[in-house]
Scaffold this active site. Structure first.
Site, PDB file in Angstrom:
ATOM      1  N   GLY A  18      56.144  20.154 -22.484  1.00 17.36           N
ATOM      2  CA  GLY A  18      54.913  19.403 -22.760  1.00 17.36           C
ATOM      3  C   GLY A  18      54.963  18.044 -22.077  1.00 17.36           C
ATOM      4  O   GLY A  18      55.994  17.381 -22.106  1.00 17.36           O
ATOM      5  N   VAL A  30      62.960   7.040 -10.798  1.00 18.94           N
ATOM      6  CA  VAL A  30      63.956   7.908 -10.143  1.00 18.94           C
ATOM      7  C   VAL A  30      63.804   7.792  -8.619  1.00 18.94           C
ATOM      8  O   VAL A  30      64.782   7.576  -7.887  1.00 18.94           O
ATOM      9  CB  VAL A  30      63.777   9.392 -10.579  1.00 18.94           C
ATOM     10  CG1 VAL A  30      64.616  10.323  -9.706  1.00 18.94           C
ATOM     11  CG2 VAL A  30      64.135   9.568 -12.049  1.00 18.94           C
ATOM     12  N   VAL A  31      62.558   7.931  -8.150  1.00 15.40           N
ATOM     13  CA  VAL A  31      62.313   7.938  -6.701  1.00 15.40           C
ATOM     14  C   VAL A  31      62.726   6.598  -6.077  1.00 15.40           C
ATOM     15  O   VAL A  31      63.479   6.546  -5.103  1.00 15.40           O
ATOM     16  CB  VAL A  31      60.823   8.253  -6.400  1.00 15.40           C
ATOM     17  CG1 VAL A  31      60.498   8.031  -4.930  1.00 15.40           C
ATOM     18  CG2 VAL A  31      60.500   9.690  -6.806  1.00 15.40           C
ATOM     19  N   ARG A  79      55.834  25.219 -19.327  1.00 13.00           N
ATOM     20  CA  ARG A  79      56.986  25.901 -19.927  1.00 13.00           C
ATOM     21  C   ARG A  79      57.209  27.162 -19.098  1.00 13.00           C
ATOM     22  O   ARG A  79      56.267  27.765 -18.606  1.00 13.00           O
ATOM     23  CB  ARG A  79      56.708  26.229 -21.388  1.00 13.00           C
ATOM     24  CG  ARG A  79      56.303  24.972 -22.184  1.00 13.00           C
ATOM     25  CD  ARG A  79      56.048  25.272 -23.651  1.00 13.00           C
ATOM     26  NE  ARG A  79      55.136  24.304 -24.247  1.00 13.00           N
ATOM     27  CZ  ARG A  79      55.474  23.112 -24.730  1.00 13.00           C
ATOM     28  NH1 ARG A  79      56.731  22.732 -24.701  1.00 13.00           N
ATOM     29  NH2 ARG A  79      54.580  22.302 -25.245  1.00 13.00           N
ATOM     30  N   ASP A 110      64.245  19.522 -25.048  1.00 13.37           N
ATOM     31  CA  ASP A 110      65.467  20.327 -25.115  1.00 13.37           C
ATOM     32  C   ASP A 110      65.395  21.620 -24.292  1.00 13.37           C
ATOM     33  O   ASP A 110      66.403  22.044 -23.713  1.00 13.37           O
ATOM     34  CB  ASP A 110      65.899  20.603 -26.565  1.00 13.37           C
ATOM     35  CG  ASP A 110      64.775  21.152 -27.421  1.00 13.37           C
ATOM     36  OD1 ASP A 110      63.652  21.343 -26.893  1.00 13.37           O
ATOM     37  OD2 ASP A 110      65.013  21.401 -28.612  1.00 13.37           O
ATOM     38  N   GLY A 111      64.201  22.217 -24.182  1.00 17.04           N
ATOM     39  CA  GLY A 111      64.058  23.420 -23.347  1.00 17.04           C
ATOM     40  C   GLY A 111      64.337  23.091 -21.882  1.00 17.04           C
ATOM     41  O   GLY A 111      65.003  23.859 -21.165  1.00 17.04           O
ATOM     42  N   THR A 112      63.834  21.945 -21.456  1.00 17.87           N
ATOM     43  CA  THR A 112      64.053  21.466 -20.083  1.00 17.87           C
ATOM     44  C   THR A 112      65.552  21.261 -19.832  1.00 17.87           C
ATOM     45  O   THR A 112      66.086  21.638 -18.777  1.00 17.87           O
ATOM     46  CB  THR A 112      63.327  20.104 -19.913  1.00 17.87           C
ATOM     47  OG1 THR A 112      61.964  20.284 -20.271  1.00 17.87           O
ATOM     48  CG2 THR A 112      63.460  19.565 -18.514  1.00 17.87           C
ATOM     49  N   THR A 133      59.395  13.432 -24.246  1.00 15.56           N
ATOM     50  CA  THR A 133      58.601  14.265 -25.153  1.00 15.56           C
ATOM     51  C   THR A 133      58.005  13.360 -26.215  1.00 15.56           C
ATOM     52  O   THR A 133      58.683  12.435 -26.677  1.00 15.56           O
ATOM     53  CB  THR A 133      59.433  15.374 -25.839  1.00 15.56           C
ATOM     54  OG1 THR A 133      58.691  15.874 -26.974  1.00 15.56           O
ATOM     55  CG2 THR A 133      60.780  14.911 -26.336  1.00 15.56           C
ATOM     56  N   ASP A 135      57.604  14.126 -29.124  1.00 12.51           N
ATOM     57  CA  ASP A 135      58.147  14.504 -30.435  1.00 12.51           C
ATOM     58  C   ASP A 135      59.282  13.609 -30.928  1.00 12.51           C
ATOM     59  O   ASP A 135      59.583  13.589 -32.116  1.00 12.51           O
ATOM     60  CB  ASP A 135      58.637  15.958 -30.404  1.00 12.51           C
ATOM     61  CG  ASP A 135      57.488  16.943 -30.330  1.00 12.51           C
ATOM     62  OD1 ASP A 135      56.339  16.526 -30.571  1.00 12.51           O
ATOM     63  OD2 ASP A 135      57.737  18.126 -30.030  1.00 12.51           O
ATOM     64  N   ASP A 137      62.420  13.983 -30.839  1.00 19.58           N
ATOM     65  CA  ASP A 137      63.408  14.730 -31.624  1.00 19.58           C
ATOM     66  C   ASP A 137      64.654  15.099 -30.817  1.00 19.58           C
ATOM     67  O   ASP A 137      65.308  16.094 -31.101  1.00 19.58           O
ATOM     68  CB  ASP A 137      62.750  16.007 -32.176  1.00 19.58           C
ATOM     69  CG  ASP A 137      62.182  16.897 -31.069  1.00 19.58           C
ATOM     70  OD1 ASP A 137      62.060  16.427 -29.926  1.00 19.58           O
ATOM     71  OD2 ASP A 137      61.862  18.062 -31.367  1.00 19.58           O
ATOM     72  N   MET A 177      50.610  15.833 -33.949  1.00 25.79           N
ATOM     73  CA  MET A 177      51.459  16.835 -33.294  1.00 25.79           C
ATOM     74  C   MET A 177      52.869  16.849 -33.888  1.00 25.79           C
ATOM     75  O   MET A 177      53.301  15.901 -34.523  1.00 25.79           O
ATOM     76  CB  MET A 177      51.508  16.595 -31.794  1.00 25.79           C
ATOM     77  CG  MET A 177      50.377  17.298 -31.078  1.00 25.79           C
ATOM     78  SD  MET A 177      50.647  17.392 -29.305  1.00 25.79           S
ATOM     79  CE  MET A 177      49.459  18.665 -28.891  1.00 25.79           C
ATOM     80  N   ARG A 179      55.351  20.447 -33.930  1.00 21.94           N
ATOM     81  CA  ARG A 179      55.542  21.808 -34.439  1.00 21.94           C
ATOM     82  C   ARG A 179      56.827  21.887 -35.243  1.00 21.94           C
ATOM     83  O   ARG A 179      56.893  22.525 -36.266  1.00 21.94           O
ATOM     84  CB  ARG A 179      55.645  22.769 -33.249  1.00 21.94           C
ATOM     85  CG  ARG A 179      54.517  23.741 -33.182  1.00 21.94           C
ATOM     86  CD  ARG A 179      54.685  24.804 -32.139  1.00 21.94           C
ATOM     87  NE  ARG A 179      55.300  24.396 -30.903  1.00 21.94           N
ATOM     88  CZ  ARG A 179      54.759  24.559 -29.698  1.00 21.94           C
ATOM     89  NH1 ARG A 179      53.576  25.112 -29.579  1.00 21.94           N
ATOM     90  NH2 ARG A 179      55.399  24.194 -28.606  1.00 21.94           N
ATOM     91  N   SER A 223      38.952   6.196 -51.278  1.00 21.37           N
ATOM     92  CA  SER A 223      39.237   7.062 -50.124  1.00 21.37           C
ATOM     93  C   SER A 223      40.743   7.143 -49.918  1.00 21.37           C
ATOM     94  O   SER A 223      41.468   6.228 -50.293  1.00 21.37           O
ATOM     95  CB  SER A 223      38.591   6.487 -48.867  1.00 21.37           C
ATOM     96  OG  SER A 223      39.177   5.246 -48.557  1.00 21.37           O
ATOM     97  N   GLU A 230      51.790  19.183 -37.436  1.00 26.24           N
ATOM     98  CA  GLU A 230      51.371  20.575 -37.137  1.00 26.24           C
ATOM     99  C   GLU A 230      52.235  21.621 -37.843  1.00 26.24           C
ATOM    100  O   GLU A 230      51.749  22.632 -38.313  1.00 26.24           O
ATOM    101  CB  GLU A 230      51.592  20.832 -35.638  1.00 26.24           C
ATOM    102  CG  GLU A 230      50.500  20.491 -34.718  1.00 26.24           C
ATOM    103  CD  GLU A 230      50.967  20.732 -33.281  1.00 26.24           C
ATOM    104  OE1 GLU A 230      52.147  20.501 -32.956  1.00 26.24           O
ATOM    105  OE2 GLU A 230      50.122  21.155 -32.487  1.00 26.24           O
TER     106      GLU A 230
HETATM  107  O1  F6P Z   1      56.632  19.271 -27.714  1.00 22.91           O
HETATM  108  C1  F6P Z   1      55.534  18.476 -27.547  1.00 22.91           C
HETATM  109  C2  F6P Z   1      54.334  19.060 -28.241  1.00 22.91           C
HETATM  110  O2  F6P Z   1      53.235  18.216 -27.978  1.00 22.91           O
HETATM  111  C3  F6P Z   1      54.472  19.311 -29.728  1.00 22.91           C
HETATM  112  O3  F6P Z   1      54.308  18.170 -30.536  1.00 22.91           O
HETATM  113  C4  F6P Z   1      53.402  20.328 -29.967  1.00 22.91           C
HETATM  114  O4  F6P Z   1      53.672  21.070 -31.115  1.00 22.91           O
HETATM  115  C5  F6P Z   1      53.472  21.161 -28.703  1.00 22.91           C
HETATM  116  O5  F6P Z   1      54.022  20.334 -27.696  1.00 22.91           O
HETATM  117  C6  F6P Z   1      52.146  21.698 -28.231  1.00 22.91           C
HETATM  118  O6  F6P Z   1      52.365  22.452 -27.083  1.00 22.91           O
HETATM  119  P1  F6P Z   1      51.214  23.015 -26.136  1.00 22.91           P
HETATM  120  O7  F6P Z   1      50.668  21.875 -25.334  1.00 22.91           O
HETATM  121  O8  F6P Z   1      51.912  23.995 -25.265  1.00 22.91           O
HETATM  122  O9  F6P Z   1      50.181  23.583 -27.025  1.00 22.91           O
END
Ligand code: F6P
Length: 329
Positions: A18, A30-31, A79, A110-112, A133, A135, A137, A177, A179, A223, A230
């Site tokens: 993502g 980097v460049v 991905r 982490d996938g990267t 990312t 996230d 995390d 966001m 997951r 309120s 997510e």
């Molecule tokens: O990992 C980053 C993230 O934005 C998460 O927070 C979210 O759950 C997921 O990617 C959404 O992925 P996609 O853009 O593939 O729907």
């Protein structure tokens, strides 16, 4: 993790997974850091998929001009499940060798890093990971590129929702966001004064949220805002709204922030983090290191084994979870 190599002449950079605001600032760093040290740079477009398709382009100082302020990634991202297969990784390695690349900077989550780690182990390239990312995390760094921007985007949205929620005496559930990770939710919950925060890491406490809303009503508050990641345990925000409606009859408005959180100009904090980490990535490659991720701990740039950042997960601190609950009282 340091290895004896021929002097570094050419590196490649890619973004994968993502996208996250600040990835462009990292590519730029980097460049420019590499060129400053007389190292040539190529960019791989569209992450590992682009590597399989041999989408490799030369990067010059001008290729990264005017991008520090832009969200997204000029190299594009994605991905790539195909890269899980060793025969496909061999194709990627062949393309890198043909392009004369000795080392690779992989920017993502982490996938990267897992893809990079396998390339390093199976084909002997030097690989360094840069955590990008929203996230936040990733094990081994206290902050990832993109998190601060996403957090501030979500916070601005919550502030706006609060205005209309107060005008109409409404209950809102704002879905952010995450997951698998509750960093955005918990931080925006604390910063935005949410009545309750639902995150993937802890059991959902719908009763606690209801109590919190009722307590607020008892002291004249009309309120309330609940924040839900997510991946929280009840399901999506609409499922949570339905549970609350069934239990106590409160109607909740749902606002799903979604990909708005992934775009937009990176904050100063993200641009600086990305610039520091992009530069650090080139430095560790020059030192002959491989299979590491660069990160920040106690505001110092560090390198940690890539293997650790792919196998361990950074968890939302209990202190913040407790603080969010306490301040909602
Ligand atoms: O990992 C980053 C993230 O934005 C998460 O927070 C979210 O759950 C997921 O990617 C959404 O992925 P996609 O853009 O593939 O729907």
């Amino acid at each position: 993790m340091a290895q004896e190599n021929a002097p570094l002449k050419k590196i490649a950079v890619l973004t994968s997974g993502g996208d996250a605001p600040g990835m462009n600032a990292a590519i730029r760093s980097v460049v420019r850091s590499a060129l400053f040290n007389n190292i040539d740079v190529v960019g791989i477009q569209s992450g590992y998929m682009g590597l399989l398709q041999n989408k490799i382009i030369t990067m010059q100082a001008g290729s990264v001009a005017n991008i520090i302020q832009r969200g997204g990634t000029i190299l594009k991202s994605g991905r790539c499940p195909e890269f899980h297969k060793s025969e496909n990784r061999a194709i990627g390695a062949k393309h890198l060798r043909e392009a004369g690349v000795q080392a690779l900077v992989v920017i993502g989550g982490d996938g990267t890093f897992n893809g990079g780690h396998l390339l390093a182990n199976e084909h002997g390239f030097q690989v360094v990971g840069v955590p990008g990312t929203i996230d936040n995390d990733i094990w081994g760094t206290e902050e990832t590129i993109g998190f601060d921007t996403a957090l501030n985007t979500a916070l601005e949205a919550i502030d706006r929702i609060r205005d209309t929620a107060a005008s109409h005496d409404r209950l809102f559930i704002v879905e952010v966001m995450g997951r698998d990770s509750g960093f955005i939710a918990i931080d925006v919950g604390v910063a935005g004064g949410a009545e309750e925060v639902f995150i993937p890491e802890t059991m959902a406490n719908v009763d606690q949220a209801i109590q919190s809303i009722k307590r607020g009503m008892a002291r004249g508050k009309s309120s309330s805002i609940l924040v839900a990641a997510e991946g929280q345990k009840v399901g999506r925000a609409y499922d949570l709204a339905e549970q609350i409606r069934r239990r106590v009859g409160f109607e909740a408005k749902v606002c799903v922030l979604g990909h708005i959180q992934r775009g937009g100009p990176p904050t100063a904090r993200d641009r600086i983090l990305a610039s520091r980490l992009g530069n650090a990535a080139v430095r560790v490659l020059q030192q002959g290191m491989t299979n590491v991720m660069v990160g920040v701990q106690a505001n110092q740039v560090v390198s940690v084994p890539l293997k650790e950042s792919t196998t361990k997960k950074r968890r939302v601190p209990n202190e913040l979870i407790e603080l969010a609950q306490l301040l909602a009282h």
